[in-house]
Design a protein around this motif. Structure first.
Motif, PDB file in Angstrom:
ATOM      1  N   ILE A  58      41.395   7.385  50.606  1.00  0.00           N
ATOM      2  CA  ILE A  58      42.077   7.353  50.140  1.00  0.00           C
ATOM      3  C   ILE A  58      42.066   7.559  48.648  1.00  0.00           C
ATOM      4  O   ILE A  58      40.659   7.363  48.026  1.00  0.00           O
ATOM      5  CB  ILE A  58      43.260   6.643  50.883  1.00  0.00           C
ATOM      6  N   ASP A  59      43.086   8.895  47.953  1.00  0.00           N
ATOM      7  CA  ASP A  59      42.767   8.980  46.468  1.00  0.00           C
ATOM      8  C   ASP A  59      43.973   7.435  45.659  1.00  0.00           C
ATOM      9  O   ASP A  59      45.232   7.458  46.420  1.00  0.00           O
ATOM     10  CB  ASP A  59      43.934   9.902  46.261  1.00  0.00           C
ATOM     11  N   ASP A 115      36.615   5.132  48.782  1.00  0.00           N
ATOM     12  CA  ASP A 115      38.245   5.673  48.112  1.00  0.00           C
ATOM     13  C   ASP A 115      37.457   6.268  47.197  1.00  0.00           C
ATOM     14  O   ASP A 115      36.421   6.599  46.115  1.00  0.00           O
ATOM     15  CB  ASP A 115      38.933   5.084  48.138  1.00  0.00           C
ATOM     16  N   LEU A 152      40.051  11.765  39.910  1.00  0.00           N
ATOM     17  CA  LEU A 152      39.657  11.300  41.192  1.00  0.00           C
ATOM     18  C   LEU A 152      38.443  11.558  41.274  1.00  0.00           C
ATOM     19  O   LEU A 152      37.283  12.720  41.457  1.00  0.00           O
ATOM     20  CB  LEU A 152      40.316  11.737  42.300  1.00  0.00           C
ATOM     21  N   MET A 177      46.682  13.882  41.619  1.00  0.00           N
ATOM     22  CA  MET A 177      46.511  13.909  42.680  1.00  0.00           C
ATOM     23  C   MET A 177      47.089  15.624  43.253  1.00  0.00           C
ATOM     24  O   MET A 177      46.136  15.589  44.500  1.00  0.00           O
ATOM     25  CB  MET A 177      47.085  12.541  43.742  1.00  0.00           C
ATOM     26  N   ARG A 178      47.507  15.666  43.293  1.00  0.00           N
ATOM     27  CA  ARG A 178      47.943  17.109  43.512  1.00  0.00           C
ATOM     28  C   ARG A 178      47.046  18.493  43.672  1.00  0.00           C
ATOM     29  O   ARG A 178      47.376  18.770  43.738  1.00  0.00           O
ATOM     30  CB  ARG A 178      49.526  17.679  43.025  1.00  0.00           C
ATOM     31  N   SER A 205      44.005  17.513  42.753  1.00  0.00           N
ATOM     32  CA  SER A 205      42.364  17.495  43.162  1.00  0.00           C
ATOM     33  C   SER A 205      42.500  18.455  44.606  1.00  0.00           C
ATOM     34  O   SER A 205      41.825  18.312  44.695  1.00  0.00           O
ATOM     35  CB  SER A 205      42.755  15.616  43.117  1.00  0.00           C
ATOM     36  N   ALA A 206      44.102  17.478  45.487  1.00  0.00           N
ATOM     37  CA  ALA A 206      44.615  18.547  46.385  1.00  0.00           C
ATOM     38  C   ALA A 206      44.436  19.476  46.812  1.00  0.00           C
ATOM     39  O   ALA A 206      43.764  20.275  47.728  1.00  0.00           O
ATOM     40  CB  ALA A 206      45.622  17.907  47.267  1.00  0.00           C
ATOM     41  N   GLN A 209      44.241  13.887  52.240  1.00  0.00           N
ATOM     42  CA  GLN A 209      44.238  12.999  52.806  1.00  0.00           C
ATOM     43  C   GLN A 209      45.898  12.353  53.476  1.00  0.00           C
ATOM     44  O   GLN A 209      46.457  12.941  53.143  1.00  0.00           O
ATOM     45  CB  GLN A 209      44.428  12.275  50.572  1.00  0.00           C
ATOM     46  N   SER A 254      46.780   9.191  52.380  1.00  0.00           N
ATOM     47  CA  SER A 254      47.326   7.907  52.068  1.00  0.00           C
ATOM     48  C   SER A 254      46.508   9.019  50.573  1.00  0.00           C
ATOM     49  O   SER A 254      45.734   8.718  50.471  1.00  0.00           O
ATOM     50  CB  SER A 254      46.818   6.479  51.840  1.00  0.00           C
ATOM     51  N   ASN A 255      47.883   8.393  49.465  1.00  0.00           N
ATOM     52  CA  ASN A 255      47.334   8.815  47.967  1.00  0.00           C
ATOM     53  C   ASN A 255      48.419   7.435  47.627  1.00  0.00           C
ATOM     54  O   ASN A 255      49.598   7.429  47.384  1.00  0.00           O
ATOM     55  CB  ASN A 255      48.489  10.221  47.676  1.00  0.00           C
TER      56      ASN A 255
END
Length: 145
Positions: free
Chosen positions: A12-13, A51, A68, A105-106, A108-109, A118, A120-121
């Protein structure tokens, strides 16, 4: 000889948001709050195998310190360098820190080359105070997440 091997693993991130404001130098936890938070974060990173972990630091402003990555040695190196002089702006901008984590996180996605999504973040917030600075309320940032 050389050998090339590809491995896939599920993880997960996780973004760590760590308060480096001056109040974190209080010694009610020995030797001080920031050292204790750093030790807790390092222990956590050591326990995460597959992770991707990133790091945001904040005081009166929030900054992305480490994107990340699965290179946990780099994350531990950044954690080891944390101090209360990293950010000159006083205060505790929890909402801004959360927003910075969410944006990381966005981003990276959106840039991932593989098709793995993913499941889960996670954002882990390590702070000793209330939101006293910044442009975004923490509750609003949490809702945006």
């Amino acid at each position: 000889g050389q050998e090339r091997r590809e491995e896939r693993s599920e993880g997960i991130d996780i973004m760590l948001a760590i308060d480096v404001s001056s109040s974190m130098t209080q010694t009610d936890l020995a030797p001080n709050r920031l050292v204790v938070a750093r030790r807790v974060a390092e222990s956590f990173v050591n326990g995460r195998r597959n992770d991707r972990i990133g790091l945001v630091v904040f005081a009166g402003e929030a900054f992305s310190l480490c994107p990340l990555t699965t290179d946990h040695a780099v994350v531990r190196q950044y954690l080891g360098s944390l101090n209360d002089r990293m950010i000159n702006t006083s205060g505790t901008a929890i909402g801004d820190a959360l927003a910075r984590c969410i944006n990381r996180m966005r981003e990276s996605a959106l840039t991932r080359q593989d098709s793995v999504r993913q499941a889960s973040n996670v954002v882990i917030l390590l702070s000793d105070g209330d939101n006293t600075a910044g442009n975004l309320d923490p509750v609003t940032a949490a809702r945006l997440a």
